[in-house]
Motif scaffolding. Structure first.
Motif, PDB file in Angstrom:
ATOM      1  N   HIS A  40      42.061  47.881  35.342  1.00  0.00           N
ATOM      2  CA  HIS A  40      42.523  46.486  35.309  1.00  0.00           C
ATOM      3  C   HIS A  40      42.381  45.838  33.948  1.00  0.00           C
ATOM      4  CE1 HIS A  40      38.672  43.916  36.010  1.00  0.00           C
ATOM      5  NE2 HIS A  40      38.429  44.936  35.241  1.00  0.00           N
ATOM      6  N   SER A  41      41.717  46.484  32.995  1.00  0.00           N
ATOM      7  CA  SER A  41      41.653  45.906  31.649  1.00  0.00           C
ATOM      8  C   SER A  41      42.925  46.188  30.848  1.00  0.00           C
ATOM      9  CB  SER A  41      40.444  46.453  30.882  1.00  0.00           C
ATOM     10  OG  SER A  41      40.659  47.778  30.444  1.00  0.00           O
ATOM     11  N   PHE A  42      43.838  46.995  31.398  1.00  0.00           N
ATOM     12  CA  PHE A  42      45.059  47.333  30.661  1.00  0.00           C
ATOM     13  C   PHE A  42      46.115  46.233  30.853  1.00  0.00           C
ATOM     14  CE2 PHE A  42      44.128  52.153  31.396  1.00  0.00           C
ATOM     15  CZ  PHE A  42      43.072  52.076  30.510  1.00  0.00           C
ATOM     16  N   ARG A  82      30.852  56.905  27.003  1.00  0.00           N
ATOM     17  CA  ARG A  82      32.309  56.958  26.821  1.00  0.00           C
ATOM     18  C   ARG A  82      32.945  55.917  27.732  1.00  0.00           C
ATOM     19  NH1 ARG A  82      33.561  63.399  27.495  1.00  0.00           N
ATOM     20  NH2 ARG A  82      32.885  62.888  29.606  1.00  0.00           N
ATOM     21  N   ASP A  83      33.937  55.199  27.185  1.00  0.00           N
ATOM     22  CA  ASP A  83      34.834  54.388  27.993  1.00  0.00           C
ATOM     23  C   ASP A  83      35.737  55.414  28.683  1.00  0.00           C
ATOM     24  OD1 ASP A  83      35.448  51.715  28.613  1.00  0.00           O
ATOM     25  OD2 ASP A  83      37.070  51.624  27.148  1.00  0.00           O
ATOM     26  N   TRP A  84      35.822  55.365  29.998  1.00  0.00           N
ATOM     27  CA  TRP A  84      36.400  56.503  30.729  1.00  0.00           C
ATOM     28  C   TRP A  84      37.178  55.939  31.911  1.00  0.00           C
ATOM     29  CZ3 TRP A  84      36.406  61.237  28.769  1.00  0.00           C
ATOM     30  CH2 TRP A  84      36.632  62.342  29.600  1.00  0.00           C
ATOM     31  N   HIS A  85      38.427  55.545  31.631  1.00  0.00           N
ATOM     32  CA  HIS A  85      39.185  54.738  32.585  1.00  0.00           C
ATOM     33  C   HIS A  85      40.168  55.555  33.416  1.00  0.00           C
ATOM     34  CE1 HIS A  85      37.582  51.152  30.888  1.00  0.00           C
ATOM     35  NE2 HIS A  85      38.296  51.140  29.795  1.00  0.00           N
ATOM     36  N   PRO A  86      40.406  55.101  34.653  1.00  0.00           N
ATOM     37  CA  PRO A  86      41.560  55.615  35.392  1.00  0.00           C
ATOM     38  C   PRO A  86      42.842  55.042  34.770  1.00  0.00           C
ATOM     39  CG  PRO A  86      40.532  53.817  36.609  1.00  0.00           C
ATOM     40  CD  PRO A  86      39.660  54.070  35.395  1.00  0.00           C
ATOM     41  N   VAL A 124      46.621  50.302  26.889  1.00  0.00           N
ATOM     42  CA  VAL A 124      46.058  51.475  27.562  1.00  0.00           C
ATOM     43  C   VAL A 124      45.198  52.258  26.561  1.00  0.00           C
ATOM     44  CG1 VAL A 124      46.626  53.682  28.655  1.00  0.00           C
ATOM     45  CG2 VAL A 124      47.962  51.630  29.210  1.00  0.00           C
ATOM     46  N   HIS A 125      43.969  52.566  26.941  1.00  0.00           N
ATOM     47  CA  HIS A 125      43.057  53.281  26.039  1.00  0.00           C
ATOM     48  C   HIS A 125      42.049  54.072  26.861  1.00  0.00           C
ATOM     49  CE1 HIS A 125      40.834  49.654  27.156  1.00  0.00           C
ATOM     50  NE2 HIS A 125      39.759  50.379  26.991  1.00  0.00           N
ATOM     51  N   CYS A 126      41.531  55.112  26.270  1.00  0.00           N
ATOM     52  CA  CYS A 126      40.428  55.894  26.853  1.00  0.00           C
ATOM     53  C   CYS A 126      40.675  56.252  28.320  1.00  0.00           C
ATOM     54  CB  CYS A 126      39.101  55.163  26.692  1.00  0.00           C
ATOM     55  SG  CYS A 126      38.606  54.985  24.967  1.00  0.00           S
TER      56      CYS A 126
END
Ligand SMILES: [Zn+2]
Length: 177
Positions: A53-55, A45-49, A64-66
């Motif tokens: 920084h990819s947002f 799973r892509d599981w971001h705070p 914004v995703h995942c």
């Protein structure tokens, strides 16, 4: 011993999600069939705070995703969860890209512990997380089979899917239908 890595088949990457891969949910049925045949199945799973920084609002390329714990970050409900032996979360740290399921995760150890030497890879998206996960599997010394029909690409630039396949073949990944 064969293992299957199901890459990021999450609501946000499917139609209706925050970062939908075109036709992304078409990977689900072929993945469910692969999971019936392959004894050890890991889903990443892509599981971001929230401040990953990819947002875009952090200067990155993606909406914004995942975001961890949100409904968009959950595995797609049509994926047969009873066939999934383990879940690995990637991209958990704000500063790390986390395209590869092997980056700062326990994925390699999980596969080694099961005696896996041949890794099948499928999921989303072919030109990002699937590609990087398959390349890292090769770097780690696994035999790797990429199941083309069980992936879909984002194709930010037309032809990104074909370039990804070229990179994979050049790295010694077997590309299957
Ligand atoms: Zn991401």
């Amino acid at each position: 011993m064969e293992g299957l890595i199901v890459v990021d088949v999450q609501n946000d990457f499917c139609p209706g999600g925050a970062l939908p891969v075109p036709d992304g949910d078409a990977v689900i049925e072929p993945i469910n069939r692969l999971a019936e045949m392959i004894p050890f199945v890991v889903a990443t799973r892509d599981w971001h705070p929230p401040d990953h920084h990819s947002f875009r609002d952090q200067g990155g390329p993606w909406p914004v995703h995942c975001v961890r714990e949100t409904s968009g970050a959950q595995l797609h409900p049509k994926l047969h969860s009873s066939q999934i032996d383990a879940i690995v979360d990637a991209g958990r740290e704000p500063e790390h890209e986390g395209y590869s399921g092997f980056e700062h995760t326990e994925l390699e150890r999980l596969l080694r512990d099961q005696g896996v030497d041949r890794v099948h890879v499928a999921g989303l998206a072919l030109d990002y997380c699937v590609k990087e996960t398959a390349l890292d599997a090769r770097r780690a010394g696994f035999e790797v089979v990429l199941h083309r029909g069980a992936t879909r690409a984002i194709n930010v630039e037309p032809g990104d899917d074909e370039r990804a396949l070229e990179d994979l073949r050049a790295a010694g990944v077997e590309v299957a239908d």
